[in-house]
Design an enzyme around this catalytic site. Structure first.
Site, PDB file in Angstrom:
ATOM      1  N   PRO A 138      29.448  -8.173  60.276  1.00  0.00           N
ATOM      2  CG  PRO A 138      31.392  -7.024  60.866  1.00  0.00           C
ATOM      3  CD  PRO A 138      30.911  -8.302  60.259  1.00  0.00           C
ATOM      4  N   GLY A 139      28.034  -6.578  58.385  1.00  0.00           N
ATOM      5  CA  GLY A 139      27.116  -5.951  57.437  1.00  0.00           C
ATOM      6  C   GLY A 139      25.982  -6.821  56.954  1.00  0.00           C
ATOM      7  CG  PHE A 186      27.022 -10.010  67.154  1.00  0.00           C
ATOM      8  CD1 PHE A 186      27.631  -9.072  67.978  1.00  0.00           C
ATOM      9  CD2 PHE A 186      26.170  -9.545  66.166  1.00  0.00           C
ATOM     10  CE1 PHE A 186      27.398  -7.713  67.826  1.00  0.00           C
ATOM     11  CE2 PHE A 186      25.913  -8.193  66.011  1.00  0.00           C
ATOM     12  CZ  PHE A 186      26.534  -7.266  66.844  1.00  0.00           C
ATOM     13  CB  THR A 221      27.900 -18.013  71.015  1.00  0.00           C
ATOM     14  OG1 THR A 221      26.885 -17.007  70.941  1.00  0.00           O
ATOM     15  CG2 THR A 221      27.817 -18.698  72.373  1.00  0.00           C
ATOM     16  CD  GLU A 229      20.562 -21.305  65.414  1.00  0.00           C
ATOM     17  OE1 GLU A 229      20.909 -20.169  65.805  1.00  0.00           O
ATOM     18  OE2 GLU A 229      20.875 -21.763  64.299  1.00  0.00           O
ATOM     19  CG  LEU A 286       4.747 -10.414  90.658  1.00  0.00           C
ATOM     20  CD1 LEU A 286       4.444 -11.883  90.399  1.00  0.00           C
ATOM     21  CD2 LEU A 286       3.614  -9.761  91.448  1.00  0.00           C
TER      22      LEU A 286
END
Length: 385
Positions: free
Chosen positions: A132-133, A160, A162, A248, A343
């Protein structure tokens, strides 16, 4: 379209056959499930096992560990083909990174124990980096591991992540020496089953990539055997992370190309069918010009990422070039999604059309793997300016 072209210098006949079989598999087993996975917020475990049975995840793994003994080109093809059918839910990108960590730094015991499970789809992997930080500042992670006999006790939290809700195997980035900065970072592999003190938070709600489970992770005195340290000694984690980042970041560029090819194909179909003012949308010069621009950007990116794959296989892909692939690929991807959605007109804003989901899914490509601003900084440093 395909990742492999007539001028691709790294691809063999085996790569071409693998691309063909993987595309057919994804079209049959992945494409029909993309919307379902997005709605449920996670990819079915059965799909992992299906692709495992077909050998999709073992291209760069030795036969002794359940793979086919090939090279990273097979992983690149799988990543591209996933984007080519418009999916971002399946977390193979993370799976392949963990596989390469084990290939590069794992002991024989670790490889024999975990690689066959990852290749077969029996186990799903995650990497617990971000906190978080700290964001991208990996050398200042706060999660720490203290030795307790023949175990580590891990404390901290991650965000976060995955595959966070489904992962059976997590590479935890932790400080084994909290006073040593980057030299105090180590990678420790946690098996989540029956791990006391390990807890998963909620499945995070995201702007896009809704089929990919993304979680907060919490560690409270989680005991992990010291034998699960990745590498021969503590303090190698930051070096290990930096050495694997080129793959990555190149992978993000490859994903971008797959998405771009899918978006262009979908948009061409739409503008050929849709009419306005008595003409097909395709008949307007602006439409043709915009599609020509998108196609040109796709081919430039295709050439660049193919060169990157060749360099990586030769052990010559440097950090700056990988950063270029990540920045340019993700930036181009978002530019193309913008034009293709435009489009589609009003229908582009409707979730029934894939372009709306692709537009949302694409945005994070400019953030994860190191933000594009960080990529530019790394590129600039290589120029001695």
């Amino acid at each position: 379209m395909s990742l492999i072209t007539n001028t691709t210098n790294w691809a063999s006949d085996e790569h071409v056959m693998f691309a063909d079989s993987t595309r057919k598999l994804f079209e049959a087993e992945m494409a029909p499930n993309v919307e379902k996975w997005a709605e449920q917020g996670v990819v079915d475990r059965a799909f992992w096992k299906t692709v495992g049975q077909q050998g999709v995840m073992g291209g760069a793994v030795a036969e002794d560990y359940g793979g086919s003994g090939g090279d990273i080109g097979f992983d690149a093809i799988a990543i591209y083909e996933q984007g080519r059918v418009g999916d971002t839910g399946w977390g193979y990108g993370i799976q392949t990174i963990v596989i390469h960590y084990l290939n590069a730094y794992g002991s024989e015991e670790q490889k024999a124990k975990w690689l066959p499970r990852l290749v077969s789809g029996e186990s799903v992997a995650a990497i617990a980096m971000t906190e978080p930080g700290t964001g991208s500042d990996l050398q200042n992670v706060q999660t720490f591991a203290v030795k307790d006999g023949n175990h580590y006790k891990i404390n901290g939290s991650k965000i976060f992540i995955t595959n966070g809700h489904t992962a059976d195997l997590i590479v935890v980035v932790a400080k084994t020496d909290r006073s040593a900065g980057a030299k105090g970072v180590s990678l420790i592999i946690l098996e989540t089953e029956d791990a006391v003190g390990f807890r998963r938070g909620r499945n995070l709600k995201k702007l896009g990539m809704k089929g990919s489970d993304t979680a907060e992770l919490f560690f409270e005195d989680v005991r992990v055997p010291t034998a699960n340290l990745l590498g021969p000694e503590e303090g190698q984690g930051f070096y290990q992370l930096m050495k694997q980042l080129p793959w990555e970041r190149l992978m993000i560029g490859i994903t971008a190309l797959g998405f771009i090819d899918f978006a262009i194909a979908e948009t061409v179909k739409y503008v050929q069918d849709r009419k306005a003012f008595g003409n097909r949308i395709m008949d307007f010069q602006n439409t043709r010009f915009k599609l020509a621009e998108c196609k040109t950007k796709a081919e430039l990116l295709r050439t660049f990422v193919n060169d990157g794959i060749a360099r990586l296989e030769a052990g010559e892909l440097d950090a700056a070039t990988a950063s270029m692939a990540k920045w340019w690929g993700s930036q181009t991807q978002n530019e193309v999604m913008h034009e293709c959605l435009q489009l589609h007109g009003g229908y582009g804003f409707m979730m029934e059309y894939p372009i709306a989901r692709l537009y949302a899914d694409s945005r994070v490509q400019m953030i994860y793997g190191g933000t594009n601003e960080i990529m530019k900084e790394l590129i600039a440093r290589s120029m001695d300016i």
